[in-house]
Scaffold this active site. Structure first.
Site, mmCIF file in Angstrom:
data_model
loop_
_atom_site.group_PDB
_atom_site.id
_atom_site.type_symbol
_atom_site.label_atom_id
_atom_site.label_comp_id
_atom_site.label_asym_id
_atom_site.label_seq_id
_atom_site.Cartn_x
_atom_site.Cartn_y
_atom_site.Cartn_z
ATOM 1 N N LEU A 45 0.736 -3.561 -9.243
ATOM 2 C CA LEU A 45 -0.605 -4.077 -9.037
ATOM 3 C C LEU A 45 -1.229 -3.333 -7.856
ATOM 4 O O LEU A 45 -0.521 -2.684 -7.089
ATOM 5 C CB LEU A 45 -0.562 -5.575 -8.737
ATOM 6 C CG LEU A 45 -0.046 -6.470 -9.870
ATOM 7 C CD1 LEU A 45 0.216 -7.880 -9.353
ATOM 8 C CD2 LEU A 45 -1.038 -6.494 -11.027
ATOM 9 N N SER A 46 -2.533 -3.465 -7.679
ATOM 10 C CA SER A 46 -3.164 -2.719 -6.591
ATOM 11 C C SER A 46 -2.577 -3.108 -5.240
ATOM 12 O O SER A 46 -2.415 -2.269 -4.364
ATOM 13 C CB SER A 46 -4.677 -2.929 -6.599
ATOM 14 O OG SER A 46 -5.002 -4.300 -6.489
ATOM 15 N N GLU A 47 -2.242 -4.407 -5.047
ATOM 16 C CA GLU A 47 -1.580 -4.838 -3.814
ATOM 17 C C GLU A 47 -0.574 -5.947 -4.076
ATOM 18 O O GLU A 47 -0.793 -6.807 -4.939
ATOM 19 C CB GLU A 47 -2.583 -5.344 -2.763
ATOM 20 C CG GLU A 47 -3.141 -4.277 -1.841
ATOM 21 C CD GLU A 47 -4.335 -3.574 -2.432
ATOM 22 O OE1 GLU A 47 -4.679 -2.480 -1.945
ATOM 23 O OE2 GLU A 47 -4.914 -4.106 -3.397
ATOM 24 N N THR A 48 0.496 -5.903 -3.303
ATOM 25 C CA THR A 48 1.447 -7.013 -3.188
ATOM 26 C C THR A 48 1.422 -7.471 -1.737
ATOM 27 O O THR A 48 1.553 -6.658 -0.817
ATOM 28 C CB THR A 48 2.865 -6.587 -3.578
ATOM 29 O OG1 THR A 48 2.888 -6.216 -4.966
ATOM 30 C CG2 THR A 48 3.868 -7.721 -3.354
ATOM 31 N N HIS A 74 -8.477 -9.257 -1.228
ATOM 32 C CA HIS A 74 -8.112 -10.113 -2.356
ATOM 33 C C HIS A 74 -6.677 -10.612 -2.245
ATOM 34 O O HIS A 74 -6.374 -11.745 -2.633
ATOM 35 C CB HIS A 74 -8.374 -9.401 -3.685
ATOM 36 C CG HIS A 74 -7.292 -8.480 -4.151
ATOM 37 N ND1 HIS A 74 -7.119 -7.210 -3.648
ATOM 38 C CD2 HIS A 74 -6.315 -8.652 -5.088
ATOM 39 C CE1 HIS A 74 -6.106 -6.632 -4.255
ATOM 40 N NE2 HIS A 74 -5.596 -7.479 -5.135
#
Length: 262
Positions: A45-48, A74
């Site tokens: 995903l774009s960020e964890t 987010h």
């Protein structure tokens, strides 16, 4: 080691919209950094986000599949959603300690409100590579952590085509490219592109609004604004300019919860 994991759609009030983030609460001991990075790669995903409760504060870190990042809106919203809705946190305010200093999240009506640093963009000369990569030239170019390209209309931002192959991640120092314009039914709109990232166009980008809010507050002569990110998944952000700080509020919903074994 077993770690809980949640996947949350942020800046939306329904599933399959907004921006998905993985959230991993950490127990007594942080895994080594290499493990954190591999979990982010595995999630893709774009960020964890990873956080650990430490008394009255939560230490919070964000990883893209490529590297640790200094600020992510987010995934912070998603972390607060998990703390309030899955971990039973009762206080009105969550205090995070991060690479970008202290950040807070409060409940505000039916939203969660982030208190983030303001990153007002400054005028910059147009990078020739950027000019070639985008189908339409902007009317104004600015720079903070991210490049900010300002266009004449929402329609122009919607219609933008981008040649990703011309944009090298090395040019952007862990930042990205914001394309923005005054909105038709909202105060302003944007799109966000992250060269070399797991997802080239980010669905909804909280941190980009640290630059967009001070810019549009000055242009529109107002402190309270509604923003709309024009990605395929779409998202709304309630924005407030406070000088050195900005407030960014939105909804979040849980998509999935489970367990990691590492």
């Amino acid at each position: 080691m077993k770690l809980p994991i949640y996947q949350v759609d942020a800046f939306t009030d329904h599933l399959f919209a907004g921006n998905p983030a993985a959230v991993v609460p950490i127990g007594d001991e942080w895994p080594i950094e290499d493990v954190l990075q591999k979990i982010a790669i595995e999630n893709n995903l774009s960020e964890t986000a990873f956080f650990q409760e430490q008394g009255d504060v939560f230490e919070l870190r964000w990883f893209t599949p490529e590297f640790e990042i200094d600020l992510c809106g987010h995934a912070t919203l998603a972390s607060a959603h998990v703390i309030y809705n899955h971990l039973g946190y009762q206080k009105d305010q969550i205090n995070f300690e991060t690479m970008s200093g202290p950040l807070t999240v409060k409940r505000k009506d039916h939203l969660l409100q982030l208190d983030f640093p303001s990153r007002k963009p400054e005028p910059a000369e147009m990078n020739e590579t950027l000019l070639k990569a985008f189908s339409h030239p902007p009317k104004e170019v600015l720079k903070s952590r991210d490049w900010v390209l300002v266009y004449d209309s929402e329609a122009e931002v919607r219609a933008l085509k981008v040649n990703e192959s011309l944009l090298s991640p090395a040019q952007f120092e862990k930042g990205g490219i914001i394309c923005t314009a005054k909105g038709d039914g909202v105060d302003f709109v944007s799109r966000f592109f992250f060269p070399g990232g797991a997802m080239f166009e980010d669905p909804v980008t909280g941190s980009s609004h640290c630059s967009l809010i001070p810019y549009w507050s000055e242009k529109l002569a107002k402190n309270e604004m509604i923003a709309y990110q024009l990605s395929e998944r779409k998202g709304y952000l309630n924005c407030t300019a406070l000088g050195e700080r900005v407030l960014i509020a939105g909804n979040a919903v849980t998509y999935m919860k489970g367990e990691i074994e590492v």
